[in-house]
Enzyme design. Sequence first.
Site, mmCIF file in Angstrom:
data_model
loop_
_atom_site.group_PDB
_atom_site.id
_atom_site.type_symbol
_atom_site.label_atom_id
_atom_site.label_comp_id
_atom_site.label_asym_id
_atom_site.label_seq_id
_atom_site.Cartn_x
_atom_site.Cartn_y
_atom_site.Cartn_z
ATOM 1 C CD GLU A 105 -21.545 -29.814 39.011
ATOM 2 O OE1 GLU A 105 -22.169 -29.561 38.086
ATOM 3 O OE2 GLU A 105 -20.765 -29.405 38.870
ATOM 4 C CD GLN A 130 -26.509 -31.186 38.245
ATOM 5 O OE1 GLN A 130 -26.181 -31.100 38.885
ATOM 6 N NE2 GLN A 130 -25.804 -29.845 37.485
ATOM 7 C CG ASN A 186 -16.847 -32.158 34.366
ATOM 8 O OD1 ASN A 186 -17.876 -32.493 33.690
ATOM 9 N ND2 ASN A 186 -17.258 -30.942 34.475
ATOM 10 C CD GLU A 187 -18.407 -28.874 30.497
ATOM 11 O OE1 GLU A 187 -18.038 -28.032 30.968
ATOM 12 O OE2 GLU A 187 -19.385 -29.493 30.320
ATOM 13 C CD GLU A 200 -22.096 -32.083 33.195
ATOM 14 O OE1 GLU A 200 -22.831 -31.116 32.141
ATOM 15 O OE2 GLU A 200 -20.833 -32.042 33.573
HETATM 16 O O1 AHR Z 1 -24.839 -29.722 34.518
HETATM 17 C C1 AHR Z 1 -24.350 -27.713 35.223
HETATM 18 C C2 AHR Z 1 -22.661 -28.146 34.332
HETATM 19 O O2 AHR Z 1 -22.792 -28.232 32.910
HETATM 20 C C3 AHR Z 1 -22.039 -28.999 34.522
HETATM 21 O O3 AHR Z 1 -20.658 -28.707 35.905
HETATM 22 C C4 AHR Z 1 -21.093 -28.496 33.555
HETATM 23 O O4 AHR Z 1 -20.255 -29.615 33.424
HETATM 24 C C5 AHR Z 1 -21.383 -28.236 32.019
HETATM 25 O O5 AHR Z 1 -20.783 -27.261 32.038
#
Ligand code: AHR
Length: 490
Positions: free
Chosen positions: A24, A343, A171-172, A294
């Site tokens: 990211e 990540q 996302n989320e 994730e």
């Molecule tokens: O990986 C860090 C963050 O965690 C991401 O940006 C988000 O999708 C999650 O809350």
Amino acid sequence: MKIVVNTSRKQGKISKYIYGQFAEHLGRCIYEGLYVGEDSDIPNKNGMRADVVNALRELQIPVLRWPGGCFADDYHWRDGIGAKETRPYMVNTNWGGVVENNHFGTHEFFELCEQLDTEPYICGNVGSGTVQEMRDWVEYMTFDGDSPLANERRRNGREKPWKLKFFGVGNENWGCGGNMRAEYYADEYKRYATFIRNYGEEPIYKIAGGPNNGDAHWMETLMQNIAHMTDGISLHNYSFEESWSNRGNASVFDEKGYYLLMENALSIEKNIKLHEAIMDRYDPENKIALIVDEWGNWFEVEPGTNPGFLYQQNSMRDAISAMLILHIFHKHAKRIKMANIAQMVNVLQAMILTEGDKMVLTPTYHIFRMMKGHMDGESVDIDYDCGTAGVDGIEVPKISMSASKKDGILTISMCNTSLSEDEEIEMCLSGDSYTDTNAELLTSQHMTDCNTFDAPETVKPTNLNISFENSTLKLTLPKMSAAVITLKNE
Ligand code: AHR
């Protein structure tokens, strides 16, 4: 402990995409970690750090998710194309309020994927973007014909369309992606997904923004409303030492903190089972995948670093918990078709940490490299019964194992979570006959051992002594260790 591996009893394929990664625009993941720009003194190829790319290639990463995370719902792809000096900059309000110059955009992402030989998985912007913006991005990337967008891509230096299979629709969206209700997101999903056209040879595999942890209502609502037009639903599930508000420190913890993290990591299976049960009711034929896009350990940031950069060290504890979770994904491989650890570099449970021109491989990196033989392997039946390990009333299984077969090679991975007891293992392989064994072990003196820029090889794989006679493997699996054994079919 006695174990039987029945190599002819196959249990289903472990999708290689379970070994996927996530990168990211967050902290020093993209900038510094992966991309340094063409003019950097750090050796690079088209701006990508050569040392990091070379190390990551060893992992044979099957898929890479980008640009977020929370950043995805704030990202406008047009800002990241064209001449770098004219690209507008923005403030990355999700992560540390730093200036994002957009020098790493669509073309750079595909360049990185090509260098890594990995498949791209792009997450689109539902939270603050438009339907048109998302549809145009897909056309820009994947259309081979004559259209203003395809021609703009050509003018920006890419003649042929890229191959893009995986696309995430937000996302989320229950949180940083718009704070939506499940019902509202389901409607939005349908609108956005309708306009994601298939220009390439292969239809785009659409992934809906799924639940957080055990949010059953979110999953139920998506399955009720969008099952007919999605290929996968994501799940985000992080592990902490105790809870979100008591995350713990990556390299300063006691025995209790060690076992609590193991317990927390293992609890992902409860959420997986919960979502599988809902999905099974609406999709008994198992057409829709659960995509854990994730996952990983999330601790307090390293002292003195930007709290918005999520930079943390990585210890033996991370290595063992990674193997525990990968084994859970193997077990649920019928429904879980992809997973992306958070990540790739310098953020959360990273594979690699960098500082200037230096780089270290983390214990989690070693686990991913050691276990790569499982990718696309056929899971085989493994029968074992182990005791528990723990302290202060916390109890976790002492041993975790998984075995799979691919191209005549049997891969067996196992870890011993105990901090105090080795385990004598006698493993009988029934079914095919094997020869030519290779065994690697990852362990260290202390549970908090990490690789640092001054001591980059504190935790690194060594050979594991095993004996193999009459189809029986004998070995001692040391306390706090992870091992992978490979055998060749005769
Ligand atoms: O990986 C860090 C963050 O965690 C991401 O940006 C988000 O999708 C999650 O809350």
